[in-house]
Design an enzyme around this catalytic site. Structure first.
Site: not given
Ligand SMILES: NCc1[nH]cc(CCC(=O)O)c1CC(=O)O
Length: 304
Positions: A79-80, A127-128, A145, A151, A238
């Site tokens: 995702k990152d 997104r959220r 953050r 968190r 992103c």
């Molecule tokens: N943005 C940060 C991030 N990057 C990946 C995850 C969680 C693990 C994943 O999605 O693989 C998270 C934390 C979250 O969004 O709560």
């Protein structure tokens, strides 16, 4: 047998993920060491990431370690990982996905529906934010953050009635008990790549790519290739109010994908599109993602 060095961030989740890849490579007979690093994204905690350069901040330092040979591979939450990697870098493997869903975490309330009118929900994800606004326009969304532990601590300190986190991260750290309910994708569509791990390497190291081949999970790789193609077609940032989630129809070789785009200028306006196709290779997965992005754009979504 080869010796590999894995570059990783030093948050608990990042270290868990790097240890996981280390164990998988050791199973293959390799010896593995970790190189822990702090990234700019870990240091900057007071500003929304989209304002200081996006999530790429989490991967640049790791890429520098690959480039100068201090490390052979970098483990990231997929995702990152930016949609376009810099020249000379490649995504060598995507591992089997953990739970891709978002989780509702709260000390007092069991679900989003149980939150009182106007309750404060913590998230810094665009997104959220747009998805929550569409579901519950009354809620107050406040920035949140930091890594997972930070968190959760801010939630426990009473700053928020609830927060939304990826279920995958909580499960990996054994924090399942914090999950009050999970959002089904139809309700809160996950981010492209959520729950999957991606391994980045220098493209000129085919021997590293070959060693990683046994770790590659083909169904996850193709599903996330489709999701990432949506994001790339929408501008590749992103930090965009975009969700994309692909799922296999059991045993049919058919991949279905749903994407959602939220209009920050018109809170509550959420565009959705879906598509499905027989997918047998990466090109077909990417074509499916492009098709769904075209539908979003035709419906009025704007590229980042
Ligand atoms: N943005 C940060 C991030 N990057 C990946 C995850 C969680 C693990 C994943 O999605 O693989 C998270 C934390 C979250 O969004 O709560």
């Amino acid at each position: 047998m080869t010796h590999f060095v894995i570059a990783t961030r030093e948050s608990r989740l990042a270290l868990w993920q790097a240890e996981h890849v280390k164990a998988r490579l050791q199973e293959q007979g390799h010896s593995v060491a970790l190189l822990g690093m702090t990234t700019r994204g870990d240091q900057i905690l007071d500003r929304t990431l989209s304002k200081v350069g996006g999530k790429g901040l989490f991967v640049k330092e790791l890429e520098a370690a690959l480039e100068d040979g201090r490390a052979d591979l970098a483990v990231h939450s997929l995702k990152d990982v930016p949609m376009e990697l810099p020249a000379g870098f490649a995504l060598a493997a995507v591992l089997e996905r953990e739970d891709p869903r978002d989780a509702f975490v709260s000390p007092h309330f069991e679900s989003l529906a149980a939150l009182p009118q106007g309750a404060v929900v913590g998230t810094s994800s665009l997104r959220r934010t747009v998805l929550l606004q569409a579901l519950r326009p009354d809620l107050r969304i406040e920035p949140l953050r930091g890594n997972l532990d930070t968190r959760l601590r801010k939630l426990d300190e009473g700053h928020y009635a609830a927060i939304v986190l990826a279920a995958a991260g909580l499960k990996r750290l054994g924090l399942d008990a914090r999950i009050r309910s999970v959002f089904e994708p139809a309700q809160m569509l996950p981010a492209a790549g959520q729950g999957a791990l991606g391994i980045e390497v220098r493209s000129e190291r085919p021997e590293v790519v070959a060693a990683l081949a046994p770790l590659l999970h083909r169904p996850t790789w193709l599903a996330t290739a489709a999701e990432r193609a949506v994001s790339r077609a929408m501008g590749g940032s992103c930090s965009m109010p975009l969700a994309a989630h692909a799922q296999w129809h059991e045993g049919e070789g058919v991949l279905g994908i749903v994407a959602a785009w939220g209009d920050e200028q018109q809170p509550g306006r959420l565009l959705q599109a879906s598509a499905q196709a027989v997918v047998a290779d990466e090109a077909q997965a990417q074509a499916l993602g492009l098709a769904v992005a075209d539908r979003l754009l035709a419906a009025g979504a704007r590229r980042a």
